[in-house]
Design an enzyme around this catalytic site. Structure first.
Site, PDB file in Angstrom:
ATOM      1  N   GLY A 138       5.610  34.068   2.249  1.00 18.34           N
ATOM      2  CA  GLY A 138       6.574  34.853   2.700  1.00 18.34           C
ATOM      3  C   GLY A 138       6.057  36.407   1.926  1.00 18.34           C
ATOM      4  N   ILE A 140       5.108  37.040  -1.154  1.00 16.77           N
ATOM      5  CA  ILE A 140       4.013  37.043  -2.210  1.00 16.77           C
ATOM      6  C   ILE A 140       2.715  37.592  -1.660  1.00 16.77           C
ATOM      7  CG2 ILE A 140       2.869  35.558  -3.593  1.00 16.77           C
ATOM      8  CD1 ILE A 140       5.272  33.732  -3.731  1.00 16.77           C
ATOM      9  N   GLU A 194      12.354  26.776  10.387  1.00 10.36           N
ATOM     10  CA  GLU A 194      11.597  26.967  11.812  1.00 10.36           C
ATOM     11  C   GLU A 194      12.524  26.785  12.712  1.00 10.36           C
ATOM     12  OE1 GLU A 194       8.092  28.068  11.817  1.00 10.36           O
ATOM     13  OE2 GLU A 194       8.764  28.507   9.851  1.00 10.36           O
ATOM     14  N   LYS A 209       0.243  25.920   5.520  1.00 12.64           N
ATOM     15  CA  LYS A 209       0.021  26.979   4.719  1.00 12.64           C
ATOM     16  C   LYS A 209      -1.164  26.672   3.473  1.00 12.64           C
ATOM     17  CE  LYS A 209       4.727  28.641   5.229  1.00 12.64           C
ATOM     18  NZ  LYS A 209       6.045  28.493   4.795  1.00 12.64           N
TER      19      LYS A 209
END
Ligand code: HSE
Length: 325
Positions: A138, A140, A194, A209
């Site tokens: 997100g 960061i 999601e 990720k």
């Protein structure tokens, strides 16, 4: 004042956040661009791709289109922001946009993890930016940190909490003894999960990720099938209570390192000691813990999901793109 025209693909949780931030923070963004580049530039959303324009009565109809080619054929649109999610047609749209020499900014970890190499190659061939700060952790700024700030470092290992939904669920189960289903429903209502929350709770989202972080840290795309992946669906309240009795906490961790020339990555719930740097990262927060040879250990924490935090990262990429236009 130069105007940079942008197209948004999608107007869901993240797309709505991007639109709102660009409207509300236009003056601040212009000032920051001027301080950094000495240019007077405004960012303007000039088209939004959505499947049912007739449903969006609050938005000027001239902004909306259901026809992607209308965006491709508009030479004034220099940047395409893909926030529709899903593998296709998103990947194909991004490829087409870059072939048309448009810069692409995306938050789509699935598309990047699956087709990152192709997307990067097409970006390089067409000399456009392909940026995706919002795709991992997100708000960061972990991608810019690895790519730029830590350029003088070998990264030896990364571990982190990089899925907000599962951290939120485990935190609720741990601290409020909430039932799993109720915590998941809350996460969905808050816009963290999601569209298919199976991707969060079974671990796929975190897997995508950690694959992206592996590529950035170690220079190659890992084969997704080689990443060990276990979700949180089988974690019981009893396991959480037992961990507490042992002075530990269950956290959903993603890890990656390179050993003997191979990337070893995993996504799994783990019991960690309460003094572990990730033990108290709760709610939808994400955290990324990096081990580097020169910089040492670094720990980043911030909102890992949700409209505004994710949109904030998307807008940071727009800021970076401006330098190329
Ligand atoms: N569903 C994701 C999460 C959204 O919960 O972390 C941000 O990628």
């Amino acid at each position: 004042m130069e105007k940079i025209k942008i197209a948004l693909l999608g107007l869901g949780t993240v797309g709505g956040g991007v639109k709102a931030i660009l409207e509300e923070k236009q003056d601040l963004i212009q000032e920051r661009i001027y301080i950094k580049n000495g240019r007077k530039v405004s960012l303007e959303i000039s088209k939004i791709l959505i499947s049912h324009p007739e449903k969006y009565r609050a938005i000027s109809p001239v902004l909306l289109t259901a026809d992607f080619q209308e965006i491709m054929n508009d030479e004034n649109i220099k940047v395409v922001v893909e926030v529709m999610g899903g593998e296709e047609p998103a990947t194909n749209y991004m490829l087409q946009a870059m072939e048309r020499k448009k810069h692409v900014v995306t938050a789509n970890k699935l598309a990047i993890a699956k087709s990152g190499e192709l997307l990067e190659n097409v970006a390089t061939k067409n000399r456009v930016n392909f940026l995706y700060e919002a795709a991992v952790a997100g708000t960061i700024p972990i991608i810019r940190t690895i790519n730029d700030s830590l350029v003088a470092n070998e990264i030896t290992e990364i571990s982190g909490i990089i899925n907000g939904t599962t951290n939120y669920i485990l935190s609720k189960m741990t601290h409020e003894r909430s039932p799993y289903a109720e915590a998941l429903m809350n996460a969905q209502e808050l816009g963290f999960a999601e569209e298919d929350p199976g991707s969060d709770v079974k671990g796929d989202d975190a897997l995508y990720k950690i694959a992206i972080l592996s590529r950035l840290a170690f220079g190659e795309w890992p084969d997704l099938d080689t990443i060990d992946c276990k979700g949180i669906t089988e974690i019981t309240p009893q396991q959480i209570e037992d961990a507490k009795k042992r002075g530990k906490v269950i956290k959903f961790l993603a890890r990656t390192k390179k050993a003997e020339g191979k990337i070893i990555a995993s996504v799994s719930p783990e019991e960690i000691e309460l003094h572990h740097p990730l033990a108290h990262v709760d709610g939808a927060m994400n955290a990324v813990y990096l081990h580097c040879d020169n910089a040492g250990e670094l720990l980043f924490q911030g909102a890992g999901a949700g409209s505004r935090p994710t949109a904030s990262a998307v807008v940071s990429d727009l800021f970076a793109v401006i330098e190329q236009i």
